[in-house]
Scaffold this motif. Structure first.
Motif, mmCIF file in Angstrom:
data_model
loop_
_atom_site.group_PDB
_atom_site.id
_atom_site.type_symbol
_atom_site.label_atom_id
_atom_site.label_comp_id
_atom_site.label_asym_id
_atom_site.label_seq_id
_atom_site.Cartn_x
_atom_site.Cartn_y
_atom_site.Cartn_z
ATOM 1 N N GLN A 139 0.848 -1.177 0.000
ATOM 2 C CA GLN A 139 0.000 0.000 0.000
ATOM 3 C C GLN A 139 0.895 1.242 0.000
ATOM 4 O OE1 GLN A 139 -2.800 -0.104 3.243
ATOM 5 N NE2 GLN A 139 -3.154 -2.288 3.017
ATOM 6 N N TRP A 140 0.633 2.145 -0.932
ATOM 7 C CA TRP A 140 1.340 3.423 -0.951
ATOM 8 C C TRP A 140 0.486 4.415 -0.181
ATOM 9 C CZ3 TRP A 140 6.169 3.722 -2.668
ATOM 10 C CH2 TRP A 140 6.621 2.705 -3.484
ATOM 11 N N LEU A 141 1.041 4.955 0.882
ATOM 12 C CA LEU A 141 0.271 5.827 1.754
ATOM 13 C C LEU A 141 0.944 7.186 1.884
ATOM 14 C CD1 LEU A 141 -0.339 3.210 4.597
ATOM 15 C CD2 LEU A 141 -1.890 3.800 2.761
ATOM 16 N N ASP A 142 0.119 8.182 2.025
ATOM 17 C CA ASP A 142 0.626 9.514 2.315
ATOM 18 C C ASP A 142 0.967 9.594 3.798
ATOM 19 O OD1 ASP A 142 0.273 10.455 -0.297
ATOM 20 O OD2 ASP A 142 -1.854 10.923 0.089
ATOM 21 N N GLY A 155 0.733 10.172 7.494
ATOM 22 C CA GLY A 155 -0.427 10.331 8.363
ATOM 23 C C GLY A 155 -1.636 9.506 7.939
ATOM 24 N N GLN A 156 -1.634 8.956 6.733
ATOM 25 C CA GLN A 156 -2.764 8.159 6.256
ATOM 26 C C GLN A 156 -2.675 6.757 6.847
ATOM 27 O OE1 GLN A 156 -2.850 7.706 2.010
ATOM 28 N NE2 GLN A 156 -4.800 6.608 2.002
ATOM 29 N N GLU A 157 -3.809 6.225 7.288
ATOM 30 C CA GLU A 157 -3.827 4.885 7.875
ATOM 31 C C GLU A 157 -3.899 3.835 6.776
ATOM 32 O OE1 GLU A 157 -6.493 4.052 11.064
ATOM 33 O OE2 GLU A 157 -6.295 6.056 11.910
ATOM 34 N N ALA A 158 -3.296 2.693 7.056
ATOM 35 C CA ALA A 158 -3.300 1.589 6.088
ATOM 36 C C ALA A 158 -4.674 0.953 6.028
ATOM 37 C CB ALA A 158 -2.260 0.549 6.490
ATOM 38 N N TYR A 159 -5.010 0.428 4.844
ATOM 39 C CA TYR A 159 -6.263 -0.288 4.681
ATOM 40 C C TYR A 159 -6.180 -1.603 5.445
ATOM 41 C CZ TYR A 159 -6.482 2.925 0.758
ATOM 42 O OH TYR A 159 -6.444 4.050 -0.027
#
Length: 151
Positions: free
Chosen positions: A46-49, A51-55
């Protein structure tokens, strides 16, 4: 015990007497078994920004269906492998059958080793590997010499 310790010492001395050159190492074939999950769910990265939570990703159930993976390999890679399904564990009869199939695969990939009777089999001391039936089978397979594996 003292007898086991002495056996380990004797085996090590015997192995040290071998010329541990490249030719000797190329003769060694080893094997092992491992329980592995039958299905391996696809877990994508998963590519996350920031502060974004992982799926959320579903975890594998520890009681999922497993199979026994049996692998024989040498210095170049895998010679032969088999999957043993239905929660069946390895016993001497199954292991000797697998040895026959591995010997055939070894003869196709490395006929010179078989023809010159120069294969060195290294296996652990699991009960199917040390059973009388297995020892007789290894004696029948003329090109194989068993590398001692002390306790």
């Amino acid at each position: 015990t003292f007898a086991q310790a002495q056996h380990r010492i004797d085996t090590c001395k015997k192995l040290l007497q071998n010329s541990m050159n490249e030719r000797w190492m190329k003769r060694v074939v080893t094997c092992d078994e491992k329980w592995t999950y039958f299905s391996n769910p696809n877990k994508e990265n998963q590519w996350l920004d920031p502060g974004q939570e992982a799926y959320p990703v579903a975890k594998r159930d520890r009681f999922s269906k497993k199979v026994m993976l049996c692998v024989w390999w040498n210095f170049e890679g895998v010679i032969h492998f088999e999957l043993v399904a239905n929660n069946r564990a390895i016993n001497a009869e199954l292991y000797t059958d697998q040895l026959d199939r591995m010997y055939t695969a070894l003869g196709k990939k490395y006929p010179a080793l078989i023809n010159r009777k120069q294969v060195i089999l290294q296996q652990d001391n699991a009960s199917p590997h040390t059973a009388a039936l297995t020892r007789r089978k290894i004696e029948e397979l003329e090109a194989i010499e068993l590398l001692p594996h002390p306790a």
